[in-house]
Write a protein that holds these residues in place. Structure first.
Motif, PDB file in Angstrom:
ATOM      1  N   HIS A   1       0.804  -1.237   0.000  1.00 43.82           N
ATOM      2  CA  HIS A   1       0.000   0.000   0.000  1.00 43.82           C
ATOM      3  C   HIS A   1       0.830   1.276   0.000  1.00 43.82           C
ATOM      4  O   HIS A   1       0.276   2.364   0.104  1.00 43.82           O
ATOM      5  N   GLU A   2       2.180   1.133  -0.072  1.00 43.69           N
ATOM      6  CA  GLU A   2       3.050   2.331  -0.042  1.00 43.69           C
ATOM      7  C   GLU A   2       3.846   2.329  -1.344  1.00 43.69           C
ATOM      8  O   GLU A   2       4.735   1.499  -1.506  1.00 43.69           O
ATOM      9  N   ALA A   3       3.508   3.198  -2.272  1.00 44.80           N
ATOM     10  CA  ALA A   3       4.155   3.067  -3.586  1.00 44.80           C
ATOM     11  C   ALA A   3       4.144   4.362  -4.384  1.00 44.80           C
ATOM     12  O   ALA A   3       3.410   5.308  -4.073  1.00 44.80           O
ATOM     13  N   ALA A   4       4.996   4.342  -5.426  1.00 47.49           N
ATOM     14  CA  ALA A   4       5.024   5.434  -6.404  1.00 47.49           C
ATOM     15  C   ALA A   4       5.096   4.820  -7.793  1.00 47.49           C
ATOM     16  O   ALA A   4       5.681   3.747  -7.969  1.00 47.49           O
ATOM     17  N   GLY A   5       4.501   5.487  -8.759  1.00 43.62           N
ATOM     18  CA  GLY A   5       4.499   4.939 -10.109  1.00 43.62           C
ATOM     19  C   GLY A   5       4.165   5.998 -11.141  1.00 43.62           C
ATOM     20  O   GLY A   5       4.188   7.205 -10.863  1.00 43.62           O
ATOM     21  N   GLU A   6       3.834   5.483 -12.344  1.00 42.97           N
ATOM     22  CA  GLU A   6       3.642   6.342 -13.505  1.00 42.97           C
ATOM     23  C   GLU A   6       2.298   6.000 -14.152  1.00 42.97           C
ATOM     24  O   GLU A   6       2.003   4.821 -14.376  1.00 42.97           O
ATOM     25  N   VAL A   7       1.518   7.021 -14.433  1.00 45.10           N
ATOM     26  CA  VAL A   7       0.210   6.813 -15.053  1.00 45.10           C
ATOM     27  C   VAL A   7       0.399   6.252 -16.468  1.00 45.10           C
ATOM     28  O   VAL A   7       1.196   6.769 -17.253  1.00 45.10           O
ATOM     29  N   VAL A   8      -0.356   5.167 -16.773  1.00 48.41           N
ATOM     30  CA  VAL A   8      -0.279   4.554 -18.101  1.00 48.41           C
ATOM     31  C   VAL A   8      -1.548   4.864 -18.894  1.00 48.41           C
ATOM     32  O   VAL A   8      -1.505   5.186 -20.072  1.00 48.41           O
TER      33      VAL A   8
END
Ligand SMILES: NC(=O)c1ccc[n+]([C@@H]2O[C@H](COP(=O)([O-])OP(=O)(O)OC[C@H]3O[C@@H](n4cnc5c(N)ncnc54)[C@H](O)[C@@H]3O)[C@@H](O)[C@H]2O)c1
Ligand SMILES: [Zn+2]
Ligand SMILES: [Zn+2]
Length: 376
Positions: free
Chosen positions: A69-76
């Motif tokens: 539940h702890e994360a970072a990412g990139e919108v696809v």
């Protein structure tokens, strides 16, 4: 689409987790984002004790579940109705999707969002239902609307906070839980004022984030407490003025001597009743004790109403650091980037997804700060 993910089918497996392997790394099906949902490529996902509590059964959740539940990412890809994000945007996840319409949301307390809490308890997205199935087409539950131990995820728009691109994913991920919870408990829940004294009990990723937050917010005296001597040494290296072993018989008295009667604020991030009792006993007359620890729901804490009243004490729970994530994640990142919140010091290990059971074994053994799973 087919993605690789870590799935939890059964809780309470015996340690060491390196042998029992509570998380199975397998291919799962992720369906496309629906209305108000977003497909995100996960780049970094932190391992929090709340994930371990799902694995060991002290935080019961519907199974099977794709945890994290702890994360970072990139919108696809953005589903219909999502007009304020676009592919390529960087995001940090918030582990309570805030609907924006319920009374807590409308009164500035999105951590208490009612539809968000209901969806999280059911292991579903805010819109209802799940977007995940395993290879035998069995539904998999979402974890806190995020499900981060996976290459990609589909989440409600309300689970995302857009961030600038000038912070690396491994550090950005920490802001989703450890930093939001730890710093938020100090500045939002306890509302620490410059010059106050504070005790931080439990020095894992969340507690150490709180310690850094307290120093940044101008605490005059920061006392760190943990039963683990290595954690106390780390806290001193990070700027704590004193470190105390709460198991010592004179521990509370030592804190009263240092502060002249007890701390203004005690914050607890151990998830153990003994730690909360210690925090409460070390708080001065009129002081505030905040707990963000999450022990098993059957556990209770005894309190003397006479003391609570006669000393005008406050005991507060803190969920999501009482934060408004869309306000606080960018604000805490800005504080970090100005050099006043060095949360990169929390990152003790990184690993690939297939090593995740080793990460949970290290966390259970108690000798890590924050560990982050990295995705290529
Ligand atoms: N309220 C929230 O929103 C929220 C968010 C994240 C995590 N949490 C909870 O916060 C707690 C901390 O999470 P974490 O990821 O930092 O965990 P962690 O395992 O990394 O750290 C916990 C620390 O507490 C210490 N500890 C254990 N018993 C103690 C005791 N009796 N006295 C003093 N110290 C003791 C351990 O040695 C360890 O250093 C967990 O209970 C977690 O579930 C709550
Ligand atoms: Zn967490
Ligand atoms: Zn709401």
């Amino acid at each position: 689409m087919k993605i690789k993910a870590a799935v939890l089918y059964e809780t309470g497996k015996a340690r060491p987790y390196t042998e029992s392997g509570p998380l199975q790394i397998e291919e799962v099906y992720l369906s496309a984002p629906l209305q108000d949902e977003v497909l995100v490529k996960i780049h970094a996902a932190g391992i929090c004790h709340s994930d371990l509590s799902v694995i060991d059964g002290s935080r019961p959740r519907p199974l099977p579940m794709l945890i994290g539940h702890e994360a970072a990412g990139e919108v696809v890809e953005c589903g219909a109705g999502v007009n304020d994000l676009k592919p390529g945007d960087h995001v940090v996840f918030s582990f309570v999707p805030a609907c924006g319409h319920c009374i807590p949301c409308m009164t500035g307390r999105p951590a208490l969002c009612e539809p968000g809490a209901a969806a999280n308890t059911k292991g579903m997205l805010l819109n209802g239902g799940v977007r995940l199935k395993n290879a035998s087409l069995r539904d998999l539950q979402h974890h806190l609307g995020v499900s981060a131990f996976a290459e990609y995820t589909v989440v409600s728009r309300r689970s995302l906070v857009k961030i600038n691109k000038d912070i690396s994913y491994d550090i950005a991920a920490l802001f989703g839980c450890a930093v939001l919870t730890g710093v938020g408990a100090v500045v939002n829940t306890a509302q620490l004022h410059a010059g106050q004294t504070i005790l931080v009990v439990g020095l894992g990723g969340v507690g150490l984030a709180a310690l850094l937050g307290a120093l940044s917010a101008g605490a005059a005296t920061v006392i760190a407490a943990d039963i683990n001597a290595d954690k106390r040494a780390t806290a001193l290296a990070m700027g704590a003025h004193y470190a105390i072993d709460p198991a010592e018989p004179e521990a509370v008295q030592k804190i009263k001597d240092i502060t002249g009667g007890g701390v203004d604020i005690a914050v607890e991030f151990a998830g153990a009743v003994k730690a909360l009792e210690f925090a409460y006993a070390s708080t001065k007359r009129g002081g505030i004790t905040v707990t963000a620890g999450l022990p098993h729901p059957s556990v209770s804490f005894a309190l003397s109403p006479a003391l609570l009243v006669g000393e005008e004490r406050t005991l507060k729970g803190s969920y999501l650091g009482s934060c408004v994530p869309a306000r606080d994640i960018p604000a805490f990142i800005a504080l970090h980037q100005s050099g006043r919140l060095p949360v990169e010091r929390l990152l003790s290990h990184t690993m690939d997804l297939h090593k995740i059971n080793e990460g949970f074994e290290r966390l259970a053994a108690g000798n890590v700060l924050r560990q982050v799973v990295l995705f290529a």
